[in-house]
Design an enzyme around this catalytic site. Structure first.
Site, PDB file in Angstrom:
ATOM      1  N   ASP A 153       0.743  -1.050   0.140  1.00 35.62           N
ATOM      2  CA  ASP A 153      -0.045  -0.171   0.017  1.00 35.62           C
ATOM      3  C   ASP A 153       0.950   1.316  -0.104  1.00 35.62           C
ATOM      4  OD1 ASP A 153      -2.667   1.405   0.491  1.00 35.62           O
ATOM      5  OD2 ASP A 153      -1.689   2.098   2.016  1.00 35.62           O
TER       6      ASP A 153
ATOM      7  N   GLU B 193      -1.256  -1.404  -5.972  1.00 33.14           N
ATOM      8  CA  GLU B 193      -2.344  -0.682  -6.463  1.00 33.14           C
ATOM      9  C   GLU B 193      -1.927   0.058  -7.903  1.00 33.14           C
ATOM     10  OE1 GLU B 193      -4.249   1.801  -2.846  1.00 33.14           O
ATOM     11  OE2 GLU B 193      -2.080   1.957  -2.786  1.00 33.14           O
TER      12      GLU B 193
ATOM     13  N   CYS C 261     -12.818  -4.482   5.114  1.00 29.21           N
ATOM     14  CA  CYS C 261     -12.295  -5.052   6.101  1.00 29.21           C
ATOM     15  C   CYS C 261     -11.777  -6.468   5.609  1.00 29.21           C
ATOM     16  CB  CYS C 261     -13.315  -5.449   7.451  1.00 29.21           C
ATOM     17  SG  CYS C 261     -12.901  -6.280   8.759  1.00 29.21           S
TER      18      CYS C 261
ATOM     19  N   CYS D 121     -17.929  -6.328  11.964  1.00 26.71           N
ATOM     20  CA  CYS D 121     -17.046  -7.218  13.154  1.00 26.71           C
ATOM     21  C   CYS D 121     -16.297  -6.749  14.322  1.00 26.71           C
ATOM     22  CB  CYS D 121     -16.446  -8.147  12.363  1.00 26.71           C
ATOM     23  SG  CYS D 121     -15.058  -7.767  11.522  1.00 26.71           S
TER      24      CYS D 121
ATOM     25  N   ASP E 229      -3.405   1.321   6.866  1.00 22.03           N
ATOM     26  CA  ASP E 229      -2.699   0.979   5.820  1.00 22.03           C
ATOM     27  C   ASP E 229      -2.082  -0.650   5.690  1.00 22.03           C
ATOM     28  OD1 ASP E 229      -2.715   3.617   5.040  1.00 22.03           O
ATOM     29  OD2 ASP E 229      -0.717   3.941   6.360  1.00 22.03           O
TER      30      ASP E 229
END
Length: 404
Positions: free
Chosen positions: A185, A269, A336, A358, A365
């Protein structure tokens, strides 16, 4: 299996005033040929005629060299001028290529900004010297040994002197025992956050020298344009820009080398940096909002050099026999990783993540990096269409695709 690659070695030259003058003359003559042929091409475009492609341009170059007005071109090596014509030919073909993401027509080259030329034949490489036709032997600072078959050599001028970049053809055998997969990331506060919870702090080269650069630029504004002091000040600013660039590149190379060597698969990404760093200024009819804050964000994004980092990751991983895969970054920061629930409220701040379904808590990150890795594995296993359908119907199916 063996792989044939192209690699470049860059060295700073040890020049003398006589050699420097020859290099300046060569770069000026190649720039003159580029601008003259470009002007003829643009004129033909306006008249809706065929462009001046390489073969015809090379014919005109022969005539110019034998004329009285442009006889100074004979002082330059013929291949150097021909290579510049080939560069212009390629620039026009890329400008009309619909597959080029940033296609545009070539532009005129300016003095003190475009000083480079290339040899493809006739040059020689000694232990600590280069032989350049019509220039002679030039020493260089040998920082590393040259491996492979030399294919061409490019001479270019930077703020602190002249450099030579030797491109070689090298036969390598990828040999790596790495088997792990990792998701990355990219960010501003943390340059890289990995799916195994490791974070790499950025060097922020531009931010580090911003105050010094602003001071030098203010001093330049108070000097008479084109005076000797004005030129000296421009050299100082150029050297500082070069220091910023070298600091950023050194950090990128060290980081990309370590990651590409230790992981067989890297998922990252697919960021559109051009779109992310667009100005929010707007127009007179529709002025933008938070322009100052967006300008600061744009500056921070560009200071990271994400596109160059990804480029280095790709070719270094290829040399190692590894793979880099890019995925759509959509919802990776809001989903999530534990249950697959996607909601904007899951990320209350830049650094924290707490799932509303949850109640899973994690570093934002790290959670995003895990989602990026999962998305990459799902795409490689089932394809883009299957992943897109699973995300649209139920994000939890992404984890099932990976598990399968």
């Amino acid at each position: 299996c063996n792989m044939l690659i192209r690699k470049a070695y860059k060295y700073k030259l040890k020049t003398t005033p006589v050699i420097e003058q020859k290099l300046v003359n060569f770069s000026g003559q190649t720039r003159f040929v580029w601008n003259k042929v470009l002007a003829l091409c643009l004129s033909r475009l306006e008249d809706k005629q065929n462009l001046l492609w390489y073969n015809e341009a090379a014919y005109w170059l022969t005539l110019w060299k034998s004329s009285d007005d442009f006889g100074f071109l004979k002082d330059c090596h013929s291949q150097v001028l021909q290579q510049k014509l080939k560069d212009l030919d390629k620039a026009f073909r890329d400008g009309f290529d619909k597959n080029q993401p940033l296609k545009r027509l070539p532009v005129f080259k300016k003095k003190h900004q475009s000083n480079s030329f290339r040899y493809v034949q006739g040059f020689k490489i000694d232990d600590k010297r280069f032989y350049l036709p019509k220039v002679g032997w030039v020493g260089f600072f040998k920082s590393q040994a040259i491996q492979g078959k030399p294919k061409n050599i490019t001479i270019s001028k930077h703020a602190d002197g002249w450099y030579a970049s030797v491109q070689v053809e090298l036969d390598i055998t990828p040999a790596s025992n790495a088997r792990s997969a990792i998701g990355l990331d990219l960010g501003i506060k943390q340059f890289v956050t990995t799916s195994d919870a490791k974070q790499i702090t950025p060097v922020n080269a531009g931010k580090r020298y911003a105050d010094k650069l602003s001071k030098l630029q203010r001093q330049l504004a108070n000097k008479q344009r084109f005076s000797q002091n004005w030129r000296k000040q421009r050299v100082k600013i150029g050297k500082l820009h070069l220091k910023i660039k070298n600091s950023r590149h050194d950090f990128q190379h060290k980081t990309s080398t370590a990651l590409s060597k230790n992981h067989a698969l890297i998922v990252i990404e697919d960021l559109r940096v051009v779109n992310m760093s667009k100005s929010a200024k707007g127009t007179i009819e529709q002025p933008g909002r938070n322009v100052k804050a967006k300008a600061g964000l744009n500056k921070a994004i560009l200071d990271q050099g994400w596109s160059e980092f990804v480029r280095q990751l790709e070719y270094k991983s290829l040399w190692q026999g590894h793979q880099v895969h890019q995925v759509n970054p959509r919802y990776t920061s809001q989903q999530c990783h534990a249950c697959g629930h996607t909601e904007k409220a899951n990320r209350p701040s830049q650094s924290d993540f707490e799932c509303k379904r949850c109640h899973h808590k994690a570093n934002a990150d790290v959670n995003a990096a895990k989602n990026i890795l999962a998305a990459g594995l799902a795409v490689l296993a089932c394809g883009e269409a299957a992943l897109a359908a699973s995300v649209k119907q139920e994000p939890q199916l992404t984890k099932q695709l990976v598990a399968a």
